[in-house]
Motif scaffolding. Structure first.
Motif, mmCIF file in Angstrom:
data_model
loop_
_atom_site.group_PDB
_atom_site.id
_atom_site.type_symbol
_atom_site.label_atom_id
_atom_site.label_comp_id
_atom_site.label_asym_id
_atom_site.label_seq_id
_atom_site.Cartn_x
_atom_site.Cartn_y
_atom_site.Cartn_z
ATOM 1 N N GLU A 132 3.103 9.903 10.394
ATOM 2 C CA GLU A 132 3.546 10.460 9.113
ATOM 3 C C GLU A 132 3.473 9.428 8.002
ATOM 4 O O GLU A 132 3.134 9.750 6.860
ATOM 5 N N VAL A 133 3.781 8.168 8.298
ATOM 6 C CA VAL A 133 3.810 7.141 7.264
ATOM 7 C C VAL A 133 2.416 6.871 6.703
ATOM 8 O O VAL A 133 2.283 6.259 5.645
ATOM 9 N N LEU A 134 1.366 7.360 7.376
ATOM 10 C CA LEU A 134 0.022 7.187 6.865
ATOM 11 C C LEU A 134 -0.174 7.918 5.536
ATOM 12 O O LEU A 134 -1.011 7.498 4.719
ATOM 13 N N GLY A 135 0.578 8.979 5.287
ATOM 14 C CA GLY A 135 0.454 9.712 4.025
ATOM 15 C C GLY A 135 0.837 8.853 2.828
ATOM 16 O O GLY A 135 0.020 8.623 1.924
ATOM 17 N N PRO A 136 2.077 8.325 2.794
ATOM 18 C CA PRO A 136 2.438 7.441 1.699
ATOM 19 C C PRO A 136 1.624 6.157 1.664
ATOM 20 O O PRO A 136 1.348 5.622 0.596
ATOM 21 N N VAL A 141 -2.474 2.839 -1.063
ATOM 22 C CA VAL A 141 -3.791 2.184 -1.057
ATOM 23 C C VAL A 141 -4.665 2.727 -2.186
ATOM 24 O O VAL A 141 -5.319 1.973 -2.921
ATOM 25 N N PHE A 142 -4.683 4.045 -2.355
ATOM 26 C CA PHE A 142 -5.507 4.642 -3.403
ATOM 27 C C PHE A 142 -5.022 4.234 -4.793
ATOM 28 O O PHE A 142 -5.809 4.018 -5.705
ATOM 29 N N ALA A 143 -3.700 4.136 -4.959
ATOM 30 C CA ALA A 143 -3.150 3.763 -6.261
ATOM 31 C C ALA A 143 -3.465 2.313 -6.600
ATOM 32 O O ALA A 143 -3.579 1.942 -7.762
ATOM 33 N N SER A 144 -3.620 1.475 -5.583
ATOM 34 C CA SER A 144 -3.845 0.048 -5.810
ATOM 35 C C SER A 144 -5.242 -0.238 -6.367
ATOM 36 O O SER A 144 -5.406 -1.044 -7.261
ATOM 37 N N GLY A 184 0.975 14.037 4.474
ATOM 38 C CA GLY A 184 0.396 14.523 3.223
ATOM 39 C C GLY A 184 1.447 15.120 2.310
ATOM 40 O O GLY A 184 1.445 14.886 1.089
ATOM 41 N N CYS A 185 2.354 15.897 2.888
ATOM 42 C CA CYS A 185 3.455 16.464 2.089
ATOM 43 C C CYS A 185 4.381 15.367 1.581
ATOM 44 O O CYS A 185 4.943 15.471 0.489
ATOM 45 N N TRP A 186 4.537 14.309 2.387
ATOM 46 C CA TRP A 186 5.370 13.186 1.969
ATOM 47 C C TRP A 186 4.772 12.512 0.727
ATOM 48 O O TRP A 186 5.481 12.152 -0.211
ATOM 49 N N ALA A 187 3.447 12.354 0.699
ATOM 50 C CA ALA A 187 2.794 11.784 -0.476
ATOM 51 C C ALA A 187 3.028 12.675 -1.699
ATOM 52 O O ALA A 187 3.306 12.183 -2.803
#
Length: 323
Positions: A132-136, A141-144, A184-187
């Motif tokens: 689950e932590v892969l979502g956030p 990573v994308f924001a960086s 994904g929902c967590w993100a």
């Protein structure tokens, strides 16, 4: 009012301090606040994360009687009642866009919790939290948009490959899919939480979104469990889960965030997959193999690395003079 990284109900906070998340701006007073006053900020964060994951482990014990959907319905309903009573949010004076934000936030919260508990019904707690932590982490990573982010992404993928044992047939594929979808929902939860924090004062937006999430989850819980939702033992355990996964951790995290930098807070919260593995072992007798433990360690390292990289990037941007 914005605040960095706060825990979603029943979940670890996102490892992305540069993406603000509007957690409770005013936590409930009482035993949790008095406990927090006696602890240092690091101990508060660890205690809050431990409470969240052991609350999830307790929730698993209710599933045989009411199912995953029943647990989610009870969990969110009790948490919503507690937050509405504590926050007493006003409902007048908001624009339509504000209410759309609350609806989206509540939908993300309902999806995150519903999918996560479906995963818990099929795979061990530590593995579920790691996936689950892969979502956030992906959001971070994308924001960086930095080359180093690719290293952290590769490290996390290496952890996932170890969890699969070289082939995902070792894992329950449906359970793993639920955990990834919950990520994904967590993100999405992180993004809408930030918007909610900008539009609503204190923890009003969180309380209203929790109510939306509860209303969305109740029909599914009633369809699965029916009258079993009202059994005294089940209700008592649901109250315990809500307190362990919402009231206590939110209060401790609120107190800790007043005394800790956001990046330090996020690094500490990156330990949640390990805490979840311990909770799964102690409460549910879910032992992990050495390979699973190494996989979780890789994902934790990737999460911590992404957090620290973003923290350094933010400090450089603040210190660079504007031309």
């Amino acid at each position: 009012m914005e605040q960095p990284t706060s825990a979603a109900p029943g979940h670890a906070p996102a490892p992305a301090p540069s993406i603000p998340d509007a957690g409770p701006a005013a936590g409930p007073a009482g035993p949790a606040a008095r406990l927090g006053a006696r602890l240092g900020p690091v101990a508060m964060v660890v205690a809050g994360g431990t409470s969240v994951q052991f609350g999830s482990a307790v929730a698993v014990t209710i599933m045989p009687s009411v199912g995953a959907a029943g647990v989610v319905a009870l969990r969110l309903a009790v948490a919503a009642v507690i937050l509405l009573l504590v926050c007493r949010p006003r409902v007048r004076g908001y624009a339509r866009a504000d209410w759309w934000t609350i609806a989206a936030f509540g939908l993300a919260m309902a999806g995150m919790n519903g999918l996560f508990y479906q995963a818990l019904d099929r795979i061990p707690l530590g593995v579920a939290v790691t996936l689950e932590v892969l979502g956030p982490l992906a959001l971070s990573v994308f924001a960086s948009r930095r080359a180093m982010s690719a290293v952290w992404a590769a490290l996390a993928l290496g952890g996932v490959a170890l969890l699969s044992g070289g082939g995902f047939d070792r894992l329950d594929l449906v359970g793993a899919a639920y955990a990834l979808a919950a990520g994904g929902c967590w993100a999405a939860y992180i993004l809408f939480s930030a918007r909610t924090g900008r539009r609503f004062p204190q923890a009003d937006g969180l309380a209203l979104a929790m109510a939306v999430a509860a209303l969305l989850s109740l029909p599914l819980g009633i369809a699965e469990a029916g009258g079993r939702l009202l059994e005294p033992r089940t209700v008592a355990l649901a109250v315990a889960v809500a307190l362990m996964s919402s009231v206590l951790p939110y209060t401790l995290e609120l107190l800790a965030l007043r005394r800790l930098p956001a990046a330090t807070f996020a690094v500490l919260m990156s330990l949640e997959p390990a805490i979840a593995a311990v909770a799964g072992f102690l409460v549910l007798s879910q032992a992990l193999s050495v390979t699973d433990a190494l996989a979780i360690a890789l994902v934790i390292a990737a999460s911590m690395g992404a957090v620290r990289s973003q923290g350094r990037q933010a400090r450089r941007e603040r210190s660079t003079p504007v031309a």
